[in-house]
Design an enzyme around this catalytic site. Sequence first.
Site, PDB file in Angstrom:
ATOM      1  CB  VAL A 129      -0.949  -3.146  -0.013  1.00  0.00           C
ATOM      2  CG1 VAL A 129       0.006  -2.019   0.314  1.00  0.00           C
ATOM      3  CG2 VAL A 129      -1.900  -3.392   1.155  1.00  0.00           C
ATOM      4  CG  ASP A 131      -3.148   0.607   4.937  1.00  0.00           C
ATOM      5  OD1 ASP A 131      -3.939  -0.065   5.610  1.00  0.00           O
ATOM      6  OD2 ASP A 131      -2.287   1.344   5.443  1.00  0.00           O
ATOM      7  CB  THR A 132      -5.897   4.643   4.209  1.00  0.00           C
ATOM      8  OG1 THR A 132      -5.122   5.255   3.163  1.00  0.00           O
ATOM      9  CG2 THR A 132      -5.034   4.411   5.430  1.00  0.00           C
ATOM     10  N   PRO A 204       8.870  -8.409  -0.301  1.00  0.00           N
ATOM     11  CG  PRO A 204       8.726  -9.795  -2.181  1.00  0.00           C
ATOM     12  CD  PRO A 204       7.885  -9.140  -1.137  1.00  0.00           C
ATOM     13  CD1 TRP A 205       9.030  -3.608  -2.571  1.00  0.00           C
ATOM     14  CD2 TRP A 205       8.298  -5.341  -3.768  1.00  0.00           C
ATOM     15  NE1 TRP A 205       7.658  -3.559  -2.566  1.00  0.00           N
ATOM     16  CE2 TRP A 205       7.175  -4.616  -3.309  1.00  0.00           C
ATOM     17  CE3 TRP A 205       8.081  -6.476  -4.544  1.00  0.00           C
ATOM     18  CZ2 TRP A 205       5.862  -4.985  -3.588  1.00  0.00           C
ATOM     19  CZ3 TRP A 205       6.770  -6.845  -4.820  1.00  0.00           C
ATOM     20  CH2 TRP A 205       5.685  -6.105  -4.346  1.00  0.00           C
TER      21      TRP A 205
HETATM   22  P1  5GP Z   1      -3.054   3.649   1.206  1.00  0.00           P
HETATM   23  O1  5GP Z   1      -3.124   3.870   2.689  1.00  0.00           O
HETATM   24  O2  5GP Z   1      -3.100   4.934   0.473  1.00  0.00           O
HETATM   25  O3  5GP Z   1      -4.081   2.651   0.734  1.00  0.00           O
HETATM   26  O4  5GP Z   1      -1.647   2.981   0.932  1.00  0.00           O
HETATM   27  C1  5GP Z   1      -0.558   3.718   0.485  1.00  0.00           C
HETATM   28  C2  5GP Z   1       0.687   2.936   0.425  1.00  0.00           C
HETATM   29  O5  5GP Z   1       1.077   2.627   1.749  1.00  0.00           O
HETATM   30  C3  5GP Z   1       0.682   1.600  -0.266  1.00  0.00           C
HETATM   31  O6  5GP Z   1       0.769   1.675  -1.657  1.00  0.00           O
HETATM   32  C4  5GP Z   1       1.939   0.985   0.332  1.00  0.00           C
HETATM   33  O7  5GP Z   1       3.105   1.431  -0.311  1.00  0.00           O
HETATM   34  C5  5GP Z   1       1.920   1.513   1.752  1.00  0.00           C
HETATM   35  N1  5GP Z   1       1.404   0.490   2.646  1.00  0.00           N
HETATM   36  C6  5GP Z   1       0.190   0.429   3.215  1.00  0.00           C
HETATM   37  N2  5GP Z   1       0.074  -0.670   3.966  1.00  0.00           N
HETATM   38  C7  5GP Z   1       1.240  -1.335   3.855  1.00  0.00           C
HETATM   39  C8  5GP Z   1       1.749  -2.572   4.379  1.00  0.00           C
HETATM   40  O8  5GP Z   1       1.085  -3.323   5.100  1.00  0.00           O
HETATM   41  N3  5GP Z   1       3.014  -2.889   4.051  1.00  0.00           N
HETATM   42  C9  5GP Z   1       3.801  -2.119   3.261  1.00  0.00           C
HETATM   43  N4  5GP Z   1       5.028  -2.532   3.002  1.00  0.00           N
HETATM   44  N5  5GP Z   1       3.364  -0.954   2.719  1.00  0.00           N
HETATM   45  C10 5GP Z   1       2.099  -0.584   3.017  1.00  0.00           C
END
Ligand code: 5GP
Length: 232
Positions: A129, A131-132, A204-205
């Site tokens: 994913v 996210d930030t 799921p994991w």
């Molecule tokens: P970033 O914020 O750097 O884009 O995301 C870093 C990590 O945060 C992702 O690879 C993931 O492991 C975790 N993460 C961010 N959003 C979610 C979410 O909605 N669900 C889950 N399970 N992990 C998330």
Amino acid sequence: MSNENQVKHWHVTYNNIHNLIRKNCPKIAVDFNPDLLVAIGMSSSSSDCRRIRINQALGFFPARVMRTFLREATTKKTLQIQAIGLSLYEPIEGVAEEKIAEEVIRTQWLGAEAGKMLIGKRVLIVDEVDDTRKTLSYALTELKRDVETELLNRPEADRDALRASTKFGIFVVHNKNKPKLAELPEGTTYYSGEEVDDVWLNYPWESTDIEEHDRLAALDVENAAAATKKDV
Ligand code: 5GP
């Protein structure tokens, strides 16, 4: 806490992920045709009292599924998956603000031969994913740094061509539609299986009861369908 303030969850099943990857692979095979997959995963890291770990990337499963489809669609029958481990930390309140690079911690990397492994290749970074975007931005910057380090060992006359033939792309199963806190260089090849709202995705994991997880996923779909019907 009122319902409105609660983080919305969306349960994703193994089959959902498998099918999103299946749908995207024909395009990735034709457009990018990677020589190497770099899965962003997590591995254990020592605790750090100055920061709290908020997130751990987990692209291992998507990368493994993607390999199956890419092997089928391309001539890359020995397509390799390499793993890097990254964790995103958030500074604890009161501690001086830290830069992005310091918020993402390496827990595993490609080893001393990283640059040799990457140079001249088409490298697809795989995560579950976006996210930030801090994790992807960090991973891309650091992998490019490994390439630059390796270029210094090569004859100067070859460097531009080698740099140009080293390509990086990104695949995430889900991209959250939200303002990002880090950027990717313009023109970065980027694929997402699906664009989603800013909800918390339950993978799921992470579940210890997969039947219950799948039941909740089906319920999420039902509830979303009922809400759409109500809106019409
Ligand atoms: P970033 O914020 O750097 O884009 O995301 C870093 C990590 O945060 C992702 O690879 C993931 O492991 C975790 N993460 C961010 N959003 C979610 C979410 O909605 N669900 C889950 N399970 N992990 C998330």
